[in-house]
Write a protein that holds these residues in place. Structure first.
Motif, PDB file in Angstrom:
ATOM      1  N   ALA A 167       0.842  -1.196   0.000  1.00 17.83           N
ATOM      2  CA  ALA A 167       0.000   0.000   0.000  1.00 17.83           C
ATOM      3  C   ALA A 167       0.877   1.245   0.000  1.00 17.83           C
ATOM      4  O   ALA A 167       2.043   1.189   0.406  1.00 17.83           O
ATOM      5  CB  ALA A 167      -0.885  -0.006   1.234  1.00 17.83           C
ATOM      6  N   TYR A 464     -12.719   0.039   6.332  1.00 17.19           N
ATOM      7  CA  TYR A 464     -11.285   0.268   6.280  1.00 17.19           C
ATOM      8  C   TYR A 464     -10.774   0.583   7.684  1.00 17.19           C
ATOM      9  O   TYR A 464     -11.393   1.359   8.397  1.00 17.19           O
ATOM     10  CB  TYR A 464     -10.996   1.442   5.332  1.00 17.19           C
ATOM     11  CG  TYR A 464      -9.530   1.819   5.259  1.00 17.19           C
ATOM     12  CD1 TYR A 464      -9.124   3.095   5.594  1.00 17.19           C
ATOM     13  CD2 TYR A 464      -8.569   0.900   4.883  1.00 17.19           C
ATOM     14  CE1 TYR A 464      -7.772   3.450   5.532  1.00 17.19           C
ATOM     15  CE2 TYR A 464      -7.231   1.237   4.831  1.00 17.19           C
ATOM     16  CZ  TYR A 464      -6.832   2.511   5.158  1.00 17.19           C
ATOM     17  OH  TYR A 464      -5.508   2.851   5.104  1.00 17.19           O
ATOM     18  N   LYS A 466      -7.784   2.286   9.451  1.00 16.44           N
ATOM     19  CA  LYS A 466      -6.673   3.155   9.071  1.00 16.44           C
ATOM     20  C   LYS A 466      -5.380   2.765   9.796  1.00 16.44           C
ATOM     21  O   LYS A 466      -4.323   2.703   9.198  1.00 16.44           O
ATOM     22  CB  LYS A 466      -7.033   4.612   9.376  1.00 16.44           C
ATOM     23  CG  LYS A 466      -6.057   5.575   8.758  1.00 16.44           C
ATOM     24  CD  LYS A 466      -6.607   6.972   8.709  1.00 16.44           C
ATOM     25  CE  LYS A 466      -5.734   7.901   7.894  1.00 16.44           C
ATOM     26  NZ  LYS A 466      -4.380   8.104   8.374  1.00 16.44           N
ATOM     27  N   ASP A 469      -4.280  -0.416   8.381  1.00 15.99           N
ATOM     28  CA  ASP A 469      -4.252  -0.341   6.925  1.00 15.99           C
ATOM     29  C   ASP A 469      -4.796  -1.617   6.288  1.00 15.99           C
ATOM     30  O   ASP A 469      -4.227  -2.166   5.358  1.00 15.99           O
ATOM     31  CB  ASP A 469      -2.823  -0.070   6.444  1.00 15.99           C
ATOM     32  CG  ASP A 469      -2.828   0.364   4.986  1.00 15.99           C
ATOM     33  OD1 ASP A 469      -1.896  -0.009   4.261  1.00 15.99           O
ATOM     34  OD2 ASP A 469      -3.780   1.035   4.563  1.00 15.99           O
ATOM     35  N   PHE A 471      -8.630  -4.114   5.515  1.00 18.57           N
ATOM     36  CA  PHE A 471     -10.081  -4.094   5.343  1.00 18.57           C
ATOM     37  C   PHE A 471     -10.673  -5.193   6.207  1.00 18.57           C
ATOM     38  O   PHE A 471     -10.255  -6.340   6.120  1.00 18.57           O
ATOM     39  CB  PHE A 471     -10.426  -4.281   3.863  1.00 18.57           C
ATOM     40  CG  PHE A 471      -9.851  -3.180   3.020  1.00 18.57           C
ATOM     41  CD1 PHE A 471      -8.648  -3.341   2.351  1.00 18.57           C
ATOM     42  CD2 PHE A 471     -10.486  -1.949   2.958  1.00 18.57           C
ATOM     43  CE1 PHE A 471      -8.088  -2.308   1.621  1.00 18.57           C
ATOM     44  CE2 PHE A 471      -9.939  -0.909   2.223  1.00 18.57           C
ATOM     45  CZ  PHE A 471      -8.737  -1.096   1.558  1.00 18.57           C
ATOM     46  N   ARG A 504      -4.473  -7.636   2.474  1.00 13.46           N
ATOM     47  CA  ARG A 504      -4.947  -6.561   3.353  1.00 13.46           C
ATOM     48  C   ARG A 504      -6.372  -6.791   3.853  1.00 13.46           C
ATOM     49  O   ARG A 504      -6.969  -5.896   4.416  1.00 13.46           O
ATOM     50  CB  ARG A 504      -4.831  -5.218   2.629  1.00 13.46           C
ATOM     51  CG  ARG A 504      -3.379  -4.791   2.436  1.00 13.46           C
ATOM     52  CD  ARG A 504      -3.275  -3.599   1.524  1.00 13.46           C
ATOM     53  NE  ARG A 504      -3.804  -2.387   2.117  1.00 13.46           N
ATOM     54  CZ  ARG A 504      -4.239  -1.350   1.400  1.00 13.46           C
ATOM     55  NH1 ARG A 504      -4.238  -1.411   0.092  1.00 13.46           N
ATOM     56  NH2 ARG A 504      -4.683  -0.267   1.997  1.00 13.46           N
ATOM     57  N   LYS A 563     -12.299   5.654  -3.186  1.00 14.64           N
ATOM     58  CA  LYS A 563     -11.313   4.577  -3.227  1.00 14.64           C
ATOM     59  C   LYS A 563     -11.600   3.665  -2.044  1.00 14.64           C
ATOM     60  O   LYS A 563     -12.235   4.111  -1.083  1.00 14.64           O
ATOM     61  CB  LYS A 563      -9.917   5.154  -3.016  1.00 14.64           C
ATOM     62  CG  LYS A 563      -9.436   5.961  -4.176  1.00 14.64           C
ATOM     63  CD  LYS A 563      -7.990   6.323  -3.917  1.00 14.64           C
ATOM     64  CE  LYS A 563      -7.562   7.332  -4.937  1.00 14.64           C
ATOM     65  NZ  LYS A 563      -6.223   7.784  -4.778  1.00 14.64           N
ATOM     66  N   GLU A 565      -9.826   3.013   0.369  1.00 19.93           N
ATOM     67  CA  GLU A 565      -9.384   3.662   1.607  1.00 19.93           C
ATOM     68  C   GLU A 565     -10.309   4.795   2.037  1.00 19.93           C
ATOM     69  O   GLU A 565     -10.162   5.321   3.136  1.00 19.93           O
ATOM     70  CB  GLU A 565      -7.965   4.214   1.467  1.00 19.93           C
ATOM     71  CG  GLU A 565      -6.866   3.185   1.472  1.00 19.93           C
ATOM     72  CD  GLU A 565      -6.639   2.540   0.115  1.00 19.93           C
ATOM     73  OE1 GLU A 565      -5.776   1.673   0.026  1.00 19.93           O
ATOM     74  OE2 GLU A 565      -7.358   2.869  -0.858  1.00 19.93           O
ATOM     75  N   ASP A 566     -11.237   5.171   1.160  1.00 22.46           N
ATOM     76  CA  ASP A 566     -12.200   6.211   1.538  1.00 22.46           C
ATOM     77  C   ASP A 566     -13.479   5.611   2.105  1.00 22.46           C
ATOM     78  O   ASP A 566     -14.426   6.322   2.425  1.00 22.46           O
ATOM     79  CB  ASP A 566     -12.602   7.049   0.311  1.00 22.46           C
ATOM     80  CG  ASP A 566     -11.441   7.823  -0.258  1.00 22.46           C
ATOM     81  OD1 ASP A 566     -10.569   8.205   0.534  1.00 22.46           O
ATOM     82  OD2 ASP A 566     -11.402   8.022  -1.482  1.00 22.46           O
ATOM     83  N   THR A 569     -14.840   3.849   8.010  1.00 17.31           N
ATOM     84  CA  THR A 569     -13.766   3.219   8.764  1.00 17.31           C
ATOM     85  C   THR A 569     -14.300   2.451   9.975  1.00 17.31           C
ATOM     86  O   THR A 569     -15.429   2.686  10.412  1.00 17.31           O
ATOM     87  CB  THR A 569     -12.783   4.281   9.294  1.00 17.31           C
ATOM     88  OG1 THR A 569     -13.512   5.187  10.123  1.00 17.31           O
ATOM     89  CG2 THR A 569     -12.129   5.050   8.171  1.00 17.31           C
TER      90      THR A 569
END
Ligand code: AMP
Length: 592
Positions: A167, A464, A466, A469, A471, A504, A563, A565-566, A569
């Protein structure tokens, strides 16, 4: 640098799923890489040739790659498709069918990273008539000089299937360790990345100018700044408490976020995920040239489709008309847009991201001339709950999703790429019993039965995390899909299939099929519950327990603007869970 050396590192990276180990391998790779090549090495490790915002992809379909492979081996179509069926991965097929003796002796010089990269560039930039054949020729020439292992990675890169599981954040870690002495200085590297969206450039500056260069890294027109994001809260009280009693409330428009870069008459529009979408909005380009007075500036707005008959704002989906190349002219007529500007990040050489919100707002007001199409976001200063509630109702009545409430103190800078409490969203649907919609990443699939056989009956979705990092799974969703949706997902997911769980993805549940985490969809559920089988926020609330969404339903909205990552969370799910508990306790109190 020899390409074979880089390939050795790829092989090592491929064998591990541990982020720490990956970081170590990257540190050693970057250490070995000459500074003039480090950007290329970073891009290739991520399986790309340019940063995403450039929008130039290698774009070689599997079928074409097979044609190139055929040219350099003596293998028949039939054999190739048999290998493909057996191995399921073009890279592995290439490794198997290219044998040492088939490498052309004529070009027996070993491949260098620079050479491979420049041929990849050539492939990416070849367009127009006859370009397909030319791309195949270049690829075949490259394969003719490659060893079996090199061919494996070349083919994976050109077909967009590199997937080493590295990543961006892991690369930043490695750069911080190597050029800054430790991970503690990572924030500087992260900022450089957040204001340029170009991790190759960050690596290059680090390698040539060290930590000092990274600290001095500047915004530049043309390089998208990663957007600042908002946290969420469910009531005016909570919001004001979080913001020490005061803030600036703005309408939260439901359209497409744009980051507009202007340098004299040259305008570039980037989407929320840093794609160049300038060609979709020629009307916006002309308007910005006319209404924005600064020579060089970076601005942010939300662009909303407008009903030509009533002048009212239309739902977000109507902007889809802009995505079809041939229909843009028609869409400009039938679905004109309004831009609601809410921030300015740069004006004529000056970095505004470091200035507090009200200063940015004043600057924005001073360079923007309002017109029918170009507006300032509607905003007021709020210091009490009643005013905020009234403004919220007004926003909803005007067709907005709710409001954004933003901090106004000295600390209220523009935090590129960060989600934080300086911006808080307050949306209409919090008021209902249902939890808010969440945006989740598809990580796995379950085969359908009966009416759904031959398609996926349900999808495994993840949030996600953070800090890790990764999922983490939060629900399995099977409802809310139309027949067309089912067909569409089946097709879209085909190219993201993996033979194993992605490095991930954290999951206890075993899916029938695993996917590369890429597609984000919007889901609504009834409530959040504790769960022994989902990994979202596992061990955070109770040992061996995670959080899950109960009765999830697909809303029909594909979040192509986000994305992975967006996505929502794990922290946000915990927040929602805590709020739900609070609501229940309050209700109990009332009923006593
Ligand atoms: P969400 O997509 O639900 O996470 O909400 C954040 C998004 O709201 C931003 O990315 C913007 O696209 C959009 N937005 C609409 N109005 C505003 C505003 N006044 N300020 C900031 N963002 C806004």
């Amino acid at each position: 640098m020899l390409f074979s050396e880089l390939v050795e590192y790829f092989e090592r990276l491929e064998k591990t799923t541990s982020r720490i180990e990956m970081t170590d391998i990257l540190v050693s790779l970057f250490h070995k890489t000459p500074s003039e090549t480090i950007d290329k090495v970073v891009y290739l490790t991520l399986g790309v040739v340019y940063p995403e915002y450039v929008g130039l992809e290698l774009g070689i379909a599997d079928k074409l790659a097979l044609r190139a492979l055929k040219q350099v081996t003596n293998i028949t179509d039939k054999q190739l498709s048999e290998y493909m069926a057996k191995l399921g991965d073009l890279g592995l097929v290439a490794e198997t069918v290219i044998t040492k003796k088939e490498q052309m002796t004529l070009f027996s010089e070993p491949l260098t990273v620079e050479k491979v990269y420049s041929l990849f560039e050539k492939i990416a930039k070849t367009t127009g008539e006859g370009s397909i054949d030319l791309k195949i020729q270049i690829l075949a020439g490259l394969l003719a000089q490659a060893s079996p292992k090199e061919a494996k990675h070349i083919l994976r890169i050109v077909t967009g299937k590199m997937r080493l599981g590295v990543a961006d954040m892991t690369i930043l870690d490695a750069l911080a360790i190597l050029y800054g002495g430790s991970k503690d200085v990572r924030e500087h590297f992260e900022r450089a990345y957040n204001i340029s969206s170009d991790i190759g450039l960050v690596a290059k500056v680090a390698a040539t100018e060290g930590l000092e260069g990274i600290k001095k890294f500047k915004i530049s027109i043309g390089k998208p700044i990663r957007p600042m994001l908002a946290e969420r809260l469910a009531s005016a009280d909570e919001i004001l408490e979080k913001l020490d009693g005061k803030g600036m409330a703005e309408y939260k428009y439901d359209g497409e976020r744009m980051q507009i870069h202007k340098s004299n008459d040259k305008i570039i529009i980037y989407s929320r995920r840093q794609e160049n979408i300038t060609h979709q909005y020629p009307d916006v380009v002309e308007e910005v040239k006319k209404q924005i007075k600064a020579k060089e500036t970076i601005l942010e707005c939300e662009t909303v489709a407008i009903d030509v008959n009533t002048g009212e704002m239309l739902p977000f989906q109507e902007l889809m008309h802009r995505k079809r190349k041939k229909e843009i002219e028609k869409a400009i007529e039938e679905y004109p847009v309004n831009m609601f500007f809410f921030d300015v990040l740069y004006i004529d050489g000056e970095d505004f991201t470091v200035k507090p919100l009200l200063e940015r707002r004043h600057a924005l007001e001073s360079i923007l001339q309002e017109s029918e199409m170009t507006r300032l976001s509607k905003a007021i200063l709020v210091g009490d709950k009643e005013t905020l509630e009234r403004f919220f109702e007004e926003a909803v009545a005007a067709g907005c999703e709710g409001v954004m409430v933003k901090a106004v103190g000295k600390e209220s800078i523009y935090r590129a790429g960060a989600r934080g409490w300086l911006w808080i969203k307050y949306k209409r649907d919090y008021k209902s019993e249902m939890i808010d919609t969440v945006d989740l990443v598809i990580v796995g699939g379950f085969y359908g039965r009966g009416k759904r056989s031959g398609r996926y009956g349900a999808l495994l979705l993840a949030v996600y995390d953070k800090t890790r990092d990764t999922f983490q799974t939060v629900c399995k969703v099977g409802s809310g899909f139309t027949d067309e949706d089912l067909e569409k997902f089946h097709q879209m997911l085909e190219s993201l299939k993996l033979s194993h769980k992605h490095a991930r993805v954290e999951s206890i549940m075993e899916a029938d099929v695993w996917f590369e985490p890429k597609i984000v969809i919007e889901v609504i559920g009834a409530e959040i519950t504790q769960s022994p089988v989902h990994t979202c926020a596992r061990d955070k609330i109770k040992k061996d327990t995670g959080l899950a969404i109960r009765f999830p339903r697909y809303t029909g909205r594909l979040r192509t603007d986000k994305k992975p990552e967006d996505a929502t969370t794990a922290e946000e799910i915990i927040e929602m869970y805590n709020r739900q508990l609070k609501k229940i306790t309050e209700a109990e109190k009332v009923s006593v």
